[in-house]
Design a protein around this motif. Sequence first.
Motif, PDB file in Angstrom:
ATOM      1  N   LYS A  40       0.884  -0.877   0.279  1.00 30.85           N
ATOM      2  CA  LYS A  40      -0.091  -0.445  -0.212  1.00 30.85           C
ATOM      3  C   LYS A  40       1.441   1.492  -0.232  1.00 30.85           C
ATOM      4  N   PRO A  41       0.351   2.533  -0.715  1.00 36.58           N
ATOM      5  CA  PRO A  41       1.493   3.627  -0.919  1.00 36.58           C
ATOM      6  C   PRO A  41       0.714   4.309   0.615  1.00 36.58           C
ATOM      7  N   THR A  42       1.445   5.475   1.207  1.00 34.22           N
ATOM      8  CA  THR A  42       1.726   6.489   1.838  1.00 34.22           C
ATOM      9  C   THR A  42      -0.220   6.775   1.270  1.00 34.22           C
ATOM     10  N   VAL A  50      -1.931   1.392  -9.239  1.00 33.77           N
ATOM     11  CA  VAL A  50      -3.332   2.142  -8.231  1.00 33.77           C
ATOM     12  C   VAL A  50      -4.011   2.165 -10.163  1.00 33.77           C
ATOM     13  N   GLU A  51      -5.647   1.711  -9.926  1.00 33.06           N
ATOM     14  CA  GLU A  51      -6.185   2.068 -10.434  1.00 33.06           C
ATOM     15  C   GLU A  51      -7.696   2.640  -9.860  1.00 33.06           C
ATOM     16  N   LEU A  52      -8.126   3.685 -11.016  1.00 32.92           N
ATOM     17  CA  LEU A  52      -9.297   5.192 -10.391  1.00 32.92           C
ATOM     18  C   LEU A  52     -10.564   3.676 -10.987  1.00 32.92           C
ATOM     19  N   ASP A  53     -10.495   3.400  -9.828  1.00 35.11           N
ATOM     20  CA  ASP A  53     -11.834   2.393  -9.366  1.00 35.11           C
ATOM     21  C   ASP A  53     -12.797   3.126  -8.868  1.00 35.11           C
ATOM     22  N   GLU A  54     -13.942   2.302  -8.667  1.00 34.97           N
ATOM     23  CA  GLU A  54     -15.063   3.242  -7.958  1.00 34.97           C
ATOM     24  C   GLU A  54     -14.614   3.334  -6.552  1.00 34.97           C
ATOM     25  N   THR A  55     -14.345   3.155  -5.789  1.00 34.67           N
ATOM     26  CA  THR A  55     -12.829   3.150  -4.346  1.00 34.67           C
ATOM     27  C   THR A  55     -12.209   4.149  -4.189  1.00 34.67           C
ATOM     28  N   ASN A  56     -11.111   4.238  -5.107  1.00 31.17           N
ATOM     29  CA  ASN A  56     -10.873   5.568  -5.652  1.00 31.17           C
ATOM     30  C   ASN A  56     -11.202   6.607  -6.043  1.00 31.17           C
ATOM     31  N   GLU A  57     -12.354   6.694  -7.136  1.00 26.04           N
ATOM     32  CA  GLU A  57     -13.112   8.343  -7.867  1.00 26.04           C
ATOM     33  C   GLU A  57     -13.575   8.358  -6.273  1.00 26.04           C
ATOM     34  N   ALA A  58     -14.029   7.780  -5.357  1.00 28.54           N
ATOM     35  CA  ALA A  58     -14.884   8.120  -3.727  1.00 28.54           C
ATOM     36  C   ALA A  58     -13.904   9.328  -3.224  1.00 28.54           C
ATOM     37  N   LEU A  62      -5.566  13.234 -16.509  1.00 28.78           N
ATOM     38  CA  LEU A  62      -5.141  12.735 -17.379  1.00 28.78           C
ATOM     39  C   LEU A  62      -6.634  12.026 -18.398  1.00 28.78           C
ATOM     40  N   ASN A  63      -7.571  11.838 -17.255  1.00 23.02           N
ATOM     41  CA  ASN A  63      -8.321  10.737 -17.716  1.00 23.02           C
ATOM     42  C   ASN A  63      -8.050   9.537 -18.109  1.00 23.02           C
ATOM     43  N   LYS A  64      -7.308   9.079 -17.280  1.00 14.21           N
ATOM     44  CA  LYS A  64      -5.996   8.139 -17.227  1.00 14.21           C
ATOM     45  C   LYS A  64      -6.802   6.805 -16.473  1.00 14.21           C
ATOM     46  N   LYS A  65      -7.286   5.832 -16.775  1.00 16.38           N
ATOM     47  CA  LYS A  65      -6.891   4.749 -15.422  1.00 16.38           C
ATOM     48  C   LYS A  65      -6.419   4.588 -14.823  1.00 16.38           C
ATOM     49  N   ARG A  66      -5.673   3.715 -15.177  1.00 14.79           N
ATOM     50  CA  ARG A  66      -4.323   3.198 -14.780  1.00 14.79           C
ATOM     51  C   ARG A  66      -2.795   3.965 -13.987  1.00 14.79           C
ATOM     52  N   GLY A  67      -2.834   3.611 -12.941  1.00 14.75           N
ATOM     53  CA  GLY A  67      -1.194   4.412 -12.672  1.00 14.75           C
ATOM     54  C   GLY A  67      -0.376   3.516 -11.762  1.00 14.75           C
ATOM     55  N   PHE A  68       1.047   4.026 -11.411  1.00 15.13           N
ATOM     56  CA  PHE A  68       1.429   3.284 -10.483  1.00 15.13           C
ATOM     57  C   PHE A  68       2.739   4.125 -10.204  1.00 15.13           C
ATOM     58  N   LEU A  69       2.846   3.737  -7.993  1.00 13.60           N
ATOM     59  CA  LEU A  69       4.490   4.391  -7.978  1.00 13.60           C
ATOM     60  C   LEU A  69       4.859   3.618  -7.515  1.00 13.60           C
ATOM     61  N   LEU A  70       5.632   3.781  -7.831  1.00 15.97           N
ATOM     62  CA  LEU A  70       7.294   2.933  -7.641  1.00 15.97           C
ATOM     63  C   LEU A  70       8.687   4.330  -6.726  1.00 15.97           C
ATOM     64  N   TYR A  71       8.288   3.039  -5.617  1.00 16.33           N
ATOM     65  CA  TYR A  71       9.693   3.023  -4.455  1.00 16.33           C
ATOM     66  C   TYR A  71      10.201   2.998  -4.756  1.00 16.33           C
ATOM     67  N   LEU A  72      11.483   4.081  -4.060  1.00 18.38           N
ATOM     68  CA  LEU A  72      13.147   3.733  -4.438  1.00 18.38           C
ATOM     69  C   LEU A  72      13.505   3.430  -3.505  1.00 18.38           C
ATOM     70  N   ASN A  73      14.018   2.401  -2.666  1.00 16.95           N
ATOM     71  CA  ASN A  73      15.015   2.458  -1.429  1.00 16.95           C
ATOM     72  C   ASN A  73      16.232   2.594  -1.559  1.00 16.95           C
ATOM     73  N   LYS A  74      16.502   4.271  -0.606  1.00 12.92           N
ATOM     74  CA  LYS A  74      17.720   4.767  -0.598  1.00 12.92           C
ATOM     75  C   LYS A  74      19.035   4.479   0.203  1.00 12.92           C
ATOM     76  N   ASN A  75      18.691   3.745   0.727  1.00 13.71           N
ATOM     77  CA  ASN A  75      19.512   2.954   1.840  1.00 13.71           C
ATOM     78  C   ASN A  75      20.439   1.144   0.410  1.00 13.71           C
ATOM     79  N   ASP A  76      19.236   0.961  -0.450  1.00 19.10           N
ATOM     80  CA  ASP A  76      20.281  -0.220  -1.525  1.00 19.10           C
ATOM     81  C   ASP A  76      19.468  -0.057  -2.353  1.00 19.10           C
TER      82      ASP A  76
END
Length: 216
Positions: free
Chosen positions: A103-105, A141-149, A119-133
Amino acid sequence: VGYGHGTCPRYWFHAFTGAWFDESRTDAQGVANMDTGTHEHENMERFFEEAGILVANEVEITIENPPVRGFVDAIIDWHGEEIVGEFKTTRQEGFVFREISGKPTNYHLIQLLTYLRALNKKRGFLLYLNKNDQTVCVIPVELDETNEAIIEEVFEWLRTTRAAWEAGTLPERPFRRNKATGLPENKVCRECPVKRDCFEAGDGVVKIARMELPTL
């Protein structure tokens, strides 16, 4: 939006008005962290470009109602579909939690959902980079019904806050103050960059609760 003082209606009122911003709490380590984040963002963009799937980077987005302006880190072509990507750097502890929970923050989610809506897009992603290694964790992430709300609730709060500013009605402080000293008890309020103007402006005349963040 959705992080720290960005959840306070008074912060946005003063920001819209043109308050004096005190950034003195950003120390040398904070500046270094921001520089590192910028460098890693550039590396991620280069990675997708070399992979031949980068469509665009640093794409400006705007929304009229509520008024929003931002820049998308990257749009990539994934099997013929344009996917919106945001890059985040984090320390080991935060990275491990993202990797295990998947899960993202919540404020990162709000940022990405805003871009998807713009942008009227349905799908995206969060890329987390570990600064240590330098390992990565990708959370789709999808702009589904839950995320629309979720994003519509955020937008409605922003519209309410903007309308208060347009009407010249200063919101009341949503954070508690110490009765003896009159000073804020909440760290977010104490470290707010517009706190000088906020405390000179009086108590406010309209009640707007702080932004409610989604529980993920």
